[in-house]
Design a protein around this motif. Structure first.
Motif, short mmCIF file in Angstrom:
data_model
loop_
_atom_site.label_atom_id
_atom_site.label_comp_id
_atom_site.label_asym_id
_atom_site.label_seq_id
_atom_site.Cartn_x
_atom_site.Cartn_y
_atom_site.Cartn_z
N GLN A 14 58.26 30.49 55.57
CA GLN A 14 58.24 31.11 54.25
C GLN A 14 56.80 31.31 53.78
O GLN A 14 55.93 30.47 54.02
CB GLN A 14 59.02 30.26 53.24
CG GLN A 14 58.43 28.89 52.94
CD GLN A 14 59.38 28.03 52.10
OE1 GLN A 14 60.58 28.01 52.31
NE2 GLN A 14 58.82 27.35 51.13
N ILE A 15 56.56 32.42 53.12
CA ILE A 15 55.22 32.78 52.67
C ILE A 15 55.06 32.35 51.22
O ILE A 15 55.70 32.89 50.32
CB ILE A 15 54.99 34.29 52.81
CG1 ILE A 15 55.22 34.73 54.27
CG2 ILE A 15 53.58 34.66 52.37
CD1 ILE A 15 55.17 36.22 54.46
N GLU A 16 54.21 31.35 50.99
CA GLU A 16 54.00 30.81 49.65
C GLU A 16 52.69 31.34 49.07
O GLU A 16 51.66 31.29 49.72
CB GLU A 16 53.98 29.28 49.71
CG GLU A 16 55.28 28.68 50.23
CD GLU A 16 55.19 27.18 50.45
OE1 GLU A 16 54.18 26.59 50.02
OE2 GLU A 16 56.12 26.61 51.04
N GLU A 17 52.78 31.82 47.85
CA GLU A 17 51.61 32.35 47.17
C GLU A 17 51.42 31.62 45.84
O GLU A 17 52.41 31.31 45.16
CB GLU A 17 51.77 33.85 46.90
CG GLU A 17 51.90 34.69 48.17
CD GLU A 17 52.09 36.16 47.86
OE1 GLU A 17 52.41 36.48 46.69
OE2 GLU A 17 51.91 37.00 48.77
N PRO A 18 50.18 31.30 45.46
CA PRO A 18 49.93 30.63 44.19
C PRO A 18 50.47 31.45 43.02
O PRO A 18 50.44 32.68 43.03
CB PRO A 18 48.40 30.52 44.12
CG PRO A 18 47.95 30.66 45.55
CD PRO A 18 48.94 31.56 46.21
N ARG A 67 50.54 33.40 39.86
CA ARG A 67 49.46 34.16 39.20
C ARG A 67 49.34 33.81 37.73
O ARG A 67 48.25 33.65 37.20
CB ARG A 67 49.73 35.65 39.36
CG ARG A 67 49.66 36.14 40.81
CD ARG A 67 49.94 37.62 40.91
NE ARG A 67 49.86 38.10 42.29
CZ ARG A 67 50.07 39.35 42.65
NH1 ARG A 67 50.37 40.27 41.72
NH2 ARG A 67 50.01 39.69 43.92
N PHE A 69 54.28 27.92 42.81
CA PHE A 69 54.05 29.01 43.76
C PHE A 69 55.18 30.02 43.66
O PHE A 69 56.26 29.77 43.13
CB PHE A 69 53.97 28.47 45.18
CG PHE A 69 55.23 27.80 45.65
CD1 PHE A 69 56.20 28.51 46.33
CD2 PHE A 69 55.45 26.46 45.41
CE1 PHE A 69 57.36 27.91 46.76
CE2 PHE A 69 56.62 25.84 45.84
CZ PHE A 69 57.58 26.56 46.51
N ASP A 70 54.89 31.19 44.17
CA ASP A 70 55.89 32.25 44.36
C ASP A 70 56.18 32.38 45.85
O ASP A 70 55.35 32.00 46.69
CB ASP A 70 55.37 33.59 43.84
CG ASP A 70 55.50 33.70 42.33
OD1 ASP A 70 56.52 33.25 41.80
OD2 ASP A 70 54.57 34.23 41.70
N ALA A 91 56.96 35.07 48.90
CA ALA A 91 56.86 36.48 49.27
C ALA A 91 57.68 36.73 50.53
O ALA A 91 57.99 35.81 51.28
CB ALA A 91 55.40 36.85 49.50
N TRP A 136 62.40 35.77 52.24
CA TRP A 136 62.75 34.36 52.36
C TRP A 136 64.25 34.14 52.25
O TRP A 136 64.82 33.24 52.88
CB TRP A 136 62.03 33.55 51.28
CG TRP A 136 62.34 34.01 49.89
CD1 TRP A 136 61.62 34.90 49.14
CD2 TRP A 136 63.47 33.63 49.09
NE1 TRP A 136 62.23 35.09 47.92
CE2 TRP A 136 63.36 34.33 47.87
CE3 TRP A 136 64.54 32.77 49.28
CZ2 TRP A 136 64.29 34.19 46.84
CZ3 TRP A 136 65.48 32.63 48.28
CH2 TRP A 136 65.34 33.33 47.07
#
Length: 288
Positions: free
Chosen positions: A116-120, A122, A135-136, A138, A141
């Protein structure tokens, strides 16, 4: 310098000859070390189980009950650390398999995926602390988590020797291929004779009909503890022997209705914020 090169060649030749004869070569860090040096790894097997479990307790894992981080639909991939460590230990040797396999399969968890791609996040919510891990997600998922739940459910159902080890289930549910995935999950629950705790960390708010169709007519009398969001009340209806119900999403009003109709033995509630009318209904149900 030349003598050292010859010594290395002689050592390599001896090791190659030993391997060809099926012998285990002695491992030394340099040519100058004594060839009779031996390392004793047996002490690892003498560690008590309690100490191993204490060590593993420091690895991130899925707690029961647990709260999702912020509004993220899944837990972070770091929560897989404990299960991954147990899987590695159980595949090390026969002794470790005997010791750690029951601990590994004590929990059946599908709450995150390694890819899974975790992004901080915003925009941090007002009032949140700077050190909050939010986190969000992307990418697709929801496809990965649904595919994982279906695959693992089918695999566990076909492995009765592992299914009997499972006591706790924690899952995240999505609308992706919902009829197929939920169908496999329900059949998997039937195959777990010692299951006593069911935790649904996440279910889409528009999954009510899918959950009703999947769970209607199914009963899981062994389940004693249920943790789930309010709109997953149809799951609770299939747990008539539940003693503890924990609401991890919304006010819990629909769960109270399910308890009043189907779960007459509930003794403990957590996370509920229902209105006065529904609470009176619940209390009257207990007084019958």
């Amino acid at each position: 310098m030349p003598p050292k090169k010859r010594a290395r060649k002689e050592t390599a030749a001896k090791e190659a000859a030993s391997e060809a004869q099926g012998e285990t070569p002695t491992i030394v860090s340099s040519v100058e070390e004594a060839p009779e040096l031996k390392v004793n790894f047996g002490v690892i097997f003498d560690l008590p189980v309690e100490l191993w479990l204490e060590i593993l307790s420091y690895f991130p894992s899925v707690r029961i009950p647990t709260k999702r981080i912020g509004h993220a639909p899944l837990l972070p991939a770091s929560t897989l650390a404990r299960q991954l460590s147990l899987r590695a230990l159980s595949q090390t040797c026969r002794a470790f398999r005997t010791q750690f396999l029951p601990e590994l399969w004590d929990r059946f968890e599908v709450c995150a995926t390694l890819n899974q791609i975790e992004e901080p996040l915003r925009h941090r919510p007002p009032g949140s602390r700077p050190d909050d891990e939010r986190f969000d997600l992307a990418g697709a998922w929801y496809k990965d988590i649904s595919r994982a739940l279906e695959t693992k459910s089918n695999g566990l159902r076909e492995s009765p020797e592992l299914a009997k080890l499972v006591h706790k289930v924690s899952v995240a549910l999505t609308r992706c291929s919902a009829p197929t995935v939920l169908g496999a999950f329900v059949q998997c629950l039937h195959a777990l004779p010692n299951l006593h705790t069911l935790q649904v960390l996440r279910a889409h708010s528009q999954m009510t009909t899918h959950l009703k169709n999947a769970f209607q007519g199914h009963k899981f009398p062994a389940i004693q503890v249920v943790v789930l969001p309010d709109h997953a009340h149809n799951v609770l209806r299939s747990c008539p022997e539940a003693r503890t119900v924990i609401c991890n999403g919304s006010d819990g009003g629909k769960l109270i209705s399910a308890i009043a109709k189907e779960c007459k033995k509930v003794q403990r509630l957590e996370g509920f914020h229902a209105n006065e009318a529904l609470m009176k209904r619940l209390l009257s149900n207990f007084m019958e």
